[in-house]
Design an enzyme around this catalytic site. Structure first.
Site, PDB file in Angstrom:
ATOM      1  N   ARG A  33      -6.567  14.050 -19.142  1.00 44.73           N
ATOM      2  CA  ARG A  33      -6.965  15.438 -18.888  1.00 44.73           C
ATOM      3  C   ARG A  33      -7.146  15.727 -17.408  1.00 44.73           C
ATOM      4  NH1 ARG A  33     -12.281  16.592 -22.145  1.00 44.73           N
ATOM      5  NH2 ARG A  33     -12.750  14.545 -21.267  1.00 44.73           N
ATOM      6  N   ASP A  59      -4.613  17.340 -22.553  1.00 40.44           N
ATOM      7  CA  ASP A  59      -5.765  17.077 -23.406  1.00 40.44           C
ATOM      8  C   ASP A  59      -5.210  16.852 -24.804  1.00 40.44           C
ATOM      9  OD1 ASP A  59      -7.996  17.028 -24.988  1.00 40.44           O
ATOM     10  OD2 ASP A  59      -8.926  18.817 -24.126  1.00 40.44           O
ATOM     11  N   TYR A 148     -15.832   6.863 -35.837  1.00 38.69           N
ATOM     12  CA  TYR A 148     -15.069   6.074 -34.858  1.00 38.69           C
ATOM     13  C   TYR A 148     -14.429   4.873 -35.537  1.00 38.69           C
ATOM     14  CZ  TYR A 148     -13.891   3.205 -30.849  1.00 38.69           C
ATOM     15  OH  TYR A 148     -13.211   2.434 -29.944  1.00 38.69           O
ATOM     16  N   THR A 183     -16.237  -1.757 -18.940  1.00 40.89           N
ATOM     17  CA  THR A 183     -15.560  -0.642 -18.272  1.00 40.89           C
ATOM     18  C   THR A 183     -16.634   0.251 -17.672  1.00 40.89           C
ATOM     19  OG1 THR A 183     -15.560   0.965 -20.095  1.00 40.89           O
ATOM     20  CG2 THR A 183     -13.760  -0.648 -20.068  1.00 40.89           C
TER      21      THR A 183
END
Length: 264
Positions: A33, A59, A148, A183
């Site tokens: 994005r 997106d 998820y 991360t």
């Protein structure tokens, strides 16, 4: 020199894929994005690796923008030889009583976009008789922790089905199923990484290197590191009632709510 398209390329595993593939002398198409971040990354890759880096802001929760990326994958000019479907996002809330639109956005990015882009890429690759698709799933696909887990379970099974369909075409499909990975997103989300032992964490460079090695050998499921390979096998052997009980642990649920955070 092959061309690779990476979604969620501006951060996390997507960023690592971009660097490793560019330094291996592959041209890259960078999708996410944030156009500014993509442009900075593209400039760095051009300077450091001397490759062509194309920026394609999108997106993937927006179906029209997904269609633009799919059109790039079908292009016969500078065809894409490797697709890395990495983009994802964190919902950060429970399903019941939570923001349904947030769960639907996550589904668009991690399920529908993966299907659309895999369809476009695999169709073009089969015509050329070569290519590979990598879809980023998760070790969470074997658990029962919210939407998820459900989305990532779909990615894993879909990729297996795609691999079956692609047999004999010269095109492969690999589901990458990492565990906990260091991360920047864990820091942004305020996740206390010390809650989990250091042994549980993997580094992004090692995860991506293992994934690319598995792609080269045509593996359908890539689970980086021996320890997560063992976790995966044990999890698959446990009764689902035990998995549901483990998945109810609040600490694990809190982590998985953030684990999916990648750049869209």
């Amino acid at each position: 020199m092959a061309t690779v398209l990476i979604t969620g390329a501006s951060a996390g595993l997507g960023l690592e894929f971009a660097w490793q593939l560019a330094t291996a002398r592959h041209d890259v198409v960078l999708v996410a994005r944030n156009e500014d971040r993509l442009e900075r990354l593209a400039s760095q890759l051009r300077a450091a690796a001397g490759v062509h880096a194309e920026v394609l802001p999108a997106d993937l929760a927006d179906r029209e923008q997904v269609a633009r990326v799919a059109e790039r994958l079908r292009s016969t000019e500078d065809p894409v030889s490797l697709l890395v479907n990495n983009a994802g996002l964190s919902v950060g809330s429970r399903f019941v009583g939570g923001d349904l639109d947030a769960h639907l956005d996550a589904h668009e990015v991690m399920v529908r976009a993966v299907m659309v882009l895999s369809h476009a890429a695999a169709g073009a690759m089969v015509e050329r008789g070569r290519g590979a698709v990598v879809n980023v799933s998760s070790i969470a696909a074997l658990t029962a922790m919210g939407t998820y887990s459900a989305d990532k379970a779909w990615v894993r099974v879909f990729t297996e089905a795609l691999a079956v369909e692609l047999r004999g075409t010269g095109v492969t499909a690999t589901a990458l199923c990492p565990g906990l990975v260091h991360t920047e997103f864990h820091e942004r989300a305020g996740i206390d990484q010390e809650v989990y032992p250091e042994l549980a964490w993997l580094n992004a460079d090692a995860v991506v290197a293992a994934a690319l090695a598995d792609v080269r050998r045509g593996a359908v499921i890539s689970t980086p590191s021996l320890r997560y390979g063992i976790v995966s096998e044990v999890t698959r052997l446990l009764p689902r009632a035990a998995i549901r009980a483990i998945s109810g642990d609040r600490r694990l649920r809190r982590h998985v709510a953030q684990e999916g955070t990648e750049d869209r």
